[in-house]
Design a protein around this motif. Structure first.
Motif, mmCIF file in Angstrom:
data_model
loop_
_atom_site.group_PDB
_atom_site.id
_atom_site.type_symbol
_atom_site.label_atom_id
_atom_site.label_comp_id
_atom_site.label_asym_id
_atom_site.label_seq_id
_atom_site.Cartn_x
_atom_site.Cartn_y
_atom_site.Cartn_z
ATOM 1 N N LEU A 106 0.837 -1.191 0.000
ATOM 2 C CA LEU A 106 0.000 0.000 0.000
ATOM 3 C C LEU A 106 0.876 1.245 0.000
ATOM 4 O O LEU A 106 1.756 1.391 0.847
ATOM 5 N N VAL A 123 0.470 5.365 0.210
ATOM 6 C CA VAL A 123 -0.532 6.337 0.647
ATOM 7 C C VAL A 123 -0.058 7.759 0.371
ATOM 8 O O VAL A 123 1.035 8.151 0.791
ATOM 9 N N SER A 132 -5.494 15.418 -3.788
ATOM 10 C CA SER A 132 -5.484 13.960 -3.712
ATOM 11 C C SER A 132 -5.910 13.346 -5.042
ATOM 12 O O SER A 132 -5.303 12.392 -5.543
ATOM 13 N N ILE A 157 -3.728 10.865 -7.929
ATOM 14 C CA ILE A 157 -4.188 9.626 -8.560
ATOM 15 C C ILE A 157 -4.203 9.784 -10.080
ATOM 16 O O ILE A 157 -3.811 8.863 -10.816
ATOM 17 N N ARG A 215 -9.763 1.264 -10.711
ATOM 18 C CA ARG A 215 -9.300 2.653 -10.666
ATOM 19 C C ARG A 215 -10.480 3.557 -10.330
ATOM 20 O O ARG A 215 -11.543 3.480 -10.939
ATOM 21 N N THR A 216 -10.285 4.393 -9.304
ATOM 22 C CA THR A 216 -11.283 5.394 -8.949
ATOM 23 C C THR A 216 -10.565 6.729 -8.819
ATOM 24 O O THR A 216 -9.360 6.830 -9.057
ATOM 25 N N LEU A 233 -9.763 8.206 -6.163
ATOM 26 C CA LEU A 233 -8.880 8.269 -4.996
ATOM 27 C C LEU A 233 -8.140 6.958 -4.725
ATOM 28 O O LEU A 233 -7.439 6.850 -3.722
ATOM 29 N N GLU A 234 -8.261 5.977 -5.619
ATOM 30 C CA GLU A 234 -7.609 4.691 -5.362
ATOM 31 C C GLU A 234 -7.303 3.957 -6.663
ATOM 32 O O GLU A 234 -8.092 3.993 -7.608
ATOM 33 N N GLU A 253 -6.009 -0.002 -7.687
ATOM 34 C CA GLU A 253 -5.684 -1.344 -7.214
ATOM 35 C C GLU A 253 -5.121 -2.165 -8.369
ATOM 36 O O GLU A 253 -5.741 -2.281 -9.425
ATOM 37 N N ARG A 303 -1.907 -1.451 -3.821
ATOM 38 C CA ARG A 303 -2.822 -0.326 -3.964
ATOM 39 C C ARG A 303 -2.083 1.000 -3.803
ATOM 40 O O ARG A 303 -1.095 1.104 -3.076
ATOM 41 N N LEU A 321 -3.380 4.733 -2.633
ATOM 42 C CA LEU A 321 -4.537 5.385 -2.031
ATOM 43 C C LEU A 321 -4.193 6.841 -1.749
ATOM 44 O O LEU A 321 -3.133 7.148 -1.206
#
Length: 260
Positions: free
Chosen positions: A79, A81, A90, A94, A113-114, A116-117, A119, A125, A127
């Protein structure tokens, strides 16, 4: 060459060359970018805690995204961050990561994929969290890097909330990148007094993508703030009665303390 052999060579190149993500995107990395990435991404590096004091438009956010993508793609189940002063920043982090991933041809490795994240199929990930202490607690397992963007502008209550993430991983990276903003913030104090850090100080005049003519124009338009935005200077807050320089010049190191 077989597809399997090509994949093996690709993975080997990724492991040995931390700047590969730039090369695959057609980006010519500056010397400091290559050095920073190698220090962060090498398993044997002792310089994983870094402060980047960079002038505007020197590529600090892109370099942070490159570090995040490289680390996540190399370390299954890990992870990375990001923390920042706002949700907008933020989301931008991404977006930069996704742009590098797509440009490098790694899109097939992404499971989700979003805004804010990200994977990976390897369960790694990336984040991105806005800088609100009450919403960023509770992480910790598998964190291999904490990246603080615009650190000088991030609410200081964030750092007691996120620093425990690194407690159980001595090899985790901690990167704080920012343009200075006065003396009364986490970034300024760590830059002047903090231990363990590897420091990078890059003024905008050292960036080959910024013209001297543009900098001269900014110097005229911004006045004293030019030194902060483009020359890495920690200006004293307007509200301070005595500036940092005044205090230092008033101290005589040869005088002995008076004991009553």
């Amino acid at each position: 060459m077989s597809e399997i052999a090509s994949l093996v060579l690709s993975e080997l190149g990724r492991a040995l060359n931390s700047s590969l993500i730039f090369e695959l995107n057609g980006i010519v990395a500056d010397d400091w970018q290559r050095e920073a990435l190698e220090s962060i991404c090498s398993p044997l590096s002792q310089d994983k805690w870094q402060l980047w004091n960079l002038g505007r438009r020197c590529g600090k956010s892109t370099t942070a995204a490159a570090a995040a993508v490289t680390l996540a793609s190399r370390n299954p189940g890990s992870l990375v961050v990001f923390v920042g002063p706002s949700e907008r920043i933020s989301k931008e982090n991404i977006r930069r990561c996704l742009s590098l991933i797509d440009g490098a041809g790694y899109a097939g490795e992404i499971l989700k994929r979003t805004m804010l994240e990200i994977e990976f199929r390897s369960k790694a990930r990336i984040l991105a969290l806005p800088g609100k202490a009450d919403t960023i607690r509770g992480l910790g397992d598998g964190i291999i890097a904490l990246i603080s963007d615009e650190t000088a502008y991030t609410d200081e209550v964030v750092f007691p909330a996120v620093l425990p993430y690194l407690a159980t991983n001595d090899q985790a990276a901690f990167v704080c990148l920012s343009t200075p903003r006065g003396m009364n913030n986490f970034f300024a104090r760590e830059w002047h007094e903090g231990s363990r850090w590897k420091r990078f100080k890059i003024p905008s005049s050292s960036c080959p993508r910024i013209s001297a003519a543009y900098l001269e124009e900014m110097k005229e338009k911004l006045g004293p703030l030019y030194a902060q935005e483009f020359e890495n200077s920690f200006l004293d807050e307007d509200s301070e009665l005595f500036t940092r320089d005044m205090i230092f010049r008033a101290v005589d190191p040869e005088l002995q303390a008076i004991c009553l």
